[in-house]
Design a protein around this motif. Structure first.
Motif, PDB file in Angstrom:
ATOM      1  N   GLU A 259      27.388  36.415  42.624  1.00  0.00           N
ATOM      2  CA  GLU A 259      27.046  37.802  42.293  1.00  0.00           C
ATOM      3  C   GLU A 259      25.802  37.825  41.401  1.00  0.00           C
ATOM      4  O   GLU A 259      25.690  37.033  40.465  1.00  0.00           O
ATOM      5  CB  GLU A 259      28.216  38.465  41.541  1.00  0.00           C
TER       6      GLU A 259
ATOM      7  N   SER B 206      33.556  38.929  39.548  1.00  0.00           N
ATOM      8  CA  SER B 206      33.401  37.551  39.099  1.00  0.00           C
ATOM      9  C   SER B 206      32.682  36.757  40.186  1.00  0.00           C
ATOM     10  O   SER B 206      32.504  37.238  41.306  1.00  0.00           O
ATOM     11  CB  SER B 206      34.756  36.895  38.857  1.00  0.00           C
TER      12      SER B 206
ATOM     13  N   GLU C 206      36.284  50.026  43.851  1.00  0.00           N
ATOM     14  CA  GLU C 206      37.064  49.437  44.954  1.00  0.00           C
ATOM     15  C   GLU C 206      38.089  48.409  44.473  1.00  0.00           C
ATOM     16  O   GLU C 206      37.746  47.457  43.793  1.00  0.00           O
ATOM     17  CB  GLU C 206      36.095  48.760  45.936  1.00  0.00           C
ATOM     18  N   LEU C 207      39.344  48.643  44.871  1.00  0.00           N
ATOM     19  CA  LEU C 207      40.402  47.673  44.574  1.00  0.00           C
ATOM     20  C   LEU C 207      40.582  46.744  45.769  1.00  0.00           C
ATOM     21  O   LEU C 207      40.735  45.542  45.627  1.00  0.00           O
ATOM     22  CB  LEU C 207      41.701  48.424  44.283  1.00  0.00           C
TER      23      LEU C 207
HETATM   24  P1  ATP Z   1      32.040  45.184  46.249  1.00  0.00           P
HETATM   25  O1  ATP Z   1      31.439  46.277  47.088  1.00  0.00           O
HETATM   26  O2  ATP Z   1      32.781  45.676  45.043  1.00  0.00           O
HETATM   27  O3  ATP Z   1      31.076  44.062  45.953  1.00  0.00           O
HETATM   28  P2  ATP Z   1      32.960  44.144  48.701  1.00  0.00           P
HETATM   29  O4  ATP Z   1      33.068  45.390  49.522  1.00  0.00           O
HETATM   30  O5  ATP Z   1      31.794  43.254  48.887  1.00  0.00           O
HETATM   31  O6  ATP Z   1      33.155  44.496  47.149  1.00  0.00           O
HETATM   32  P3  ATP Z   1      34.817  42.712  50.266  1.00  0.00           P
HETATM   33  O7  ATP Z   1      33.811  41.821  50.862  1.00  0.00           O
HETATM   34  O8  ATP Z   1      35.395  43.798  51.102  1.00  0.00           O
HETATM   35  O9  ATP Z   1      34.280  43.308  48.896  1.00  0.00           O
HETATM   36  O10 ATP Z   1      35.975  41.785  49.650  1.00  0.00           O
HETATM   37  C1  ATP Z   1      37.349  42.129  49.733  1.00  0.00           C
HETATM   38  C2  ATP Z   1      37.959  42.263  48.366  1.00  0.00           C
HETATM   39  O11 ATP Z   1      37.674  41.111  47.561  1.00  0.00           O
HETATM   40  C3  ATP Z   1      37.412  43.429  47.541  1.00  0.00           C
HETATM   41  O12 ATP Z   1      38.066  44.636  47.879  1.00  0.00           O
HETATM   42  C4  ATP Z   1      37.755  42.996  46.142  1.00  0.00           C
HETATM   43  O13 ATP Z   1      39.118  43.279  45.852  1.00  0.00           O
HETATM   44  C5  ATP Z   1      37.581  41.489  46.203  1.00  0.00           C
HETATM   45  N1  ATP Z   1      36.262  41.108  45.664  1.00  0.00           N
HETATM   46  C6  ATP Z   1      35.098  41.103  46.302  1.00  0.00           C
HETATM   47  N2  ATP Z   1      34.102  40.667  45.505  1.00  0.00           N
HETATM   48  C7  ATP Z   1      34.681  40.378  44.321  1.00  0.00           C
HETATM   49  C8  ATP Z   1      34.189  39.847  43.075  1.00  0.00           C
HETATM   50  N3  ATP Z   1      32.916  39.531  42.915  1.00  0.00           N
HETATM   51  N4  ATP Z   1      35.064  39.675  42.056  1.00  0.00           N
HETATM   52  C9  ATP Z   1      36.375  39.974  42.214  1.00  0.00           C
HETATM   53  N5  ATP Z   1      36.887  40.463  43.362  1.00  0.00           N
HETATM   54  C10 ATP Z   1      36.066  40.655  44.404  1.00  0.00           C
END
Ligand code: ATP
Length: 450
Positions: free
Chosen positions: A203, A213, A285-286
């Motif tokens: 990230e 994280s 987003e959860l």
């Molecule tokens: P965001 O838009 O918040 O970066 P994302 O849409 O990229 O998230 P997804 O790729 O759909 O996330 O990942 C599925 C799930 O994994 C997310 O709904 C979240 O719960 C978790 N997740 C994703 N990135 C992270 C992160 N950097 N730290 C903690 N949890 C994460």
């Protein structure tokens, strides 16, 4: 002002998490490593309780789910076929003076501009139009894309062929095992494969405690369906998701569905619903449920040359199944549980902090103590009660530090639902005082009734 209060709430939770052994900054003794967190004795139990509840809910209690645990390191072809090498990117801009890097959409969000649906060029234009500077007050560069996968090499040769990545999602370990599960278990459609495990994303700006994280844990299902049945499966898994969130004790009114517009969906998705939660940092987003079509199995079939078709039993009907994917982040579920269970009240004129955790999630179910720790007969009786409860419930803590008031406060802060105290009467009547975390009421109960 509202934001300040919210941030105070976040600060209180972070401080409690550290003070009481839930979550520590990763590599703290060496000054930390940004975006990494370590779980202490209580944090690891709370996290496991959430993960086990999920496993029971989505895997063990159903006939149509199969669990796997795939390797984190995978053949680089996996990430080429899945599109991650080319498209798993975020927009990155830079402070032109001190070269600090920022995620462009986050810069806009922090300045009150909604970046959803904007291209990278539109985001750059919005930064210029609104005169937005970096947090250090310097001009920002235009954006470029930044791939979030951690690259590494497998084996002793460091060339292009030895490149691999720490997986950025657990999903691909499921897709690559789809054929194994079909060949070994002959499941009828629809069926799902579930996995829990670590995922890694570099990230650009990890923030908001464990919410964003660089190393985190996912709980994912790939649910395989007939192409024409995808909506039915989507709705069923969405309903199950709400039931699971309810079992985490999250308040219904803090949970929101967002039907993600096409331009904001991941490259593979035809429909995505994000479940957002009212965290102290705002509505975020959860988890998400995505309809991934036959994108992944189709890519694997094309790039591996192996047939990914499913044959309907007793017929010649063959097709690549379509997929619905509920994808949960463990840390985001845990942060929702911690923030929604955090309470402050007043007992006997003094401020009290407690976690109103559902009993099945609390890391400690009972704390047992002797009224006085220097009275051997009380200690012996309390040890007896402790062993009895420990055999039954496992998650029982021996706590004889400080006076009773202090013990109650400590147990309140870690969300222990019941404190059991052995006193002099216990020696006579085989009963104990049980103090309830939420009401602070104390009840006399026979040891045999515990
Ligand atoms: P965001 O838009 O918040 O970066 P994302 O849409 O990229 O998230 P997804 O790729 O759909 O996330 O990942 C599925 C799930 O994994 C997310 O709904 C979240 O719960 C978790 N997740 C994703 N990135 C992270 C992160 N950097 N730290 C903690 N949890 C994460």
């Amino acid at each position: 002002m509202a934001k300040e209060i919210k941030n105070q709430a976040m600060e209180s939770i972070i401080s409690l998490a550290k003070r009481r052994g839930f979550i520590y900054q990763g590599s703290e003794v060496y000054g930390g490593l940004s975006g990494t967190w370590d779980y202490g004795p209580l944090g690891v139990t709370l996290k496991r309780n959430i993960m086990n509840l999920w496993w029971r809910h989505f895997v063990e209690s159903r006939d149509d789910m199969y669990g796997v645990d795939a390797a984190i390191l995978m053949n680089q072809k996996v990430w080429k076929a899945s599109g991650h090498v080319d498209t798993f990117v975020d927009p990155l801009c830079e402070d032109t003076v001190n070269h600090r890097r920022f995620r462009t959409d986050h810069v806009l969000k922090d300045n009150g501009i909604d970046p959803d649906g904007m291209t990278m060029e539109q985001m750059d234009a919005a930064i210029i139009e609104n005169g937005i500077k970096s947090v250090d007050g310097n001009p920002l560069s235009s954006s470029r894309t930044f791939n979030m996968m951690f690259k590494t090499n497998v084996g002793a040769t460091f060339d292009e062929n030895s490149v691999s990545y720490l997986r950025p999602e657990t999903a691909q370990g499921i897709f690559t095992n789809y054929k194994n599960v079909v060949d070994n278990f002959y499941p009828d459609l629809p069926f799902g494969i579930a996995q829990q495990g670590k995922a890694f994303r570099n990230e650009i700006s990890p923030r908001d405690f464990v919410f964003r994280s660089r190393e985190f844990e996912q709980m994912e299902i790939e649910y395989f369906v007939r192409p024409e049945k995808w909506e039915e499966a989507f709705d069923e898994l969405l309903a199950e998701t709400h039931l699971f969130l309810e079992s985490l004790g999250l308040p219904k009114e803090a949970i929101h569905e967002l039907d993600v517009p096409a331009e904001d969906r991941a490259h593979y998705s035809k429909k995505t619903i994000d479940i957002e939660f009212d965290y102290p940092i705002g509505k975020e987003e959860l988890m998400g449920i995505a309809y991934r079509t036959d994108f992944d199995l189709g890519n694997i079939q094309r790039d591996s040359g192996r047939n990914m078709e499913y044959t309907i039993k007793g017929t010649n009907e063959k097709f690549i199944p379509h997929v619905i994917e509920p994808s949960f982040g463990v840390e985001r579920a845990l942060m929702a549980v911690l923030t929604s269970s955090y309470r402050e009240d007043e007992v006997n004129g003094e401020k009290r902090v407690y976690l109103q955790l559902p009993e099945h999630l609390a890391p400690v179910k009972y704390a047992v103590s002797p009224l006085l720790k220097n009275k051997p007969e009380l200690v012996a009786k309390a040890r007896e009660v402790y062993s009895l409860l420990k055999k039954k419930h496992g998650a029982v803590m021996w706590d004889d530090n400080g006076n009773i008031g202090k013990r109650y406060r400590r147990q309140d802060e870690i969300g222990t639902p019941y404190c059991v105290v052995v006193d002099f009467d216990s020696l006579e009547d085989d009963s104990v005082t049980v103090r309830n975390r939420d009401t602070t009421e104390q009840t006399r109960i026979a040891i045999s009734q515990l």
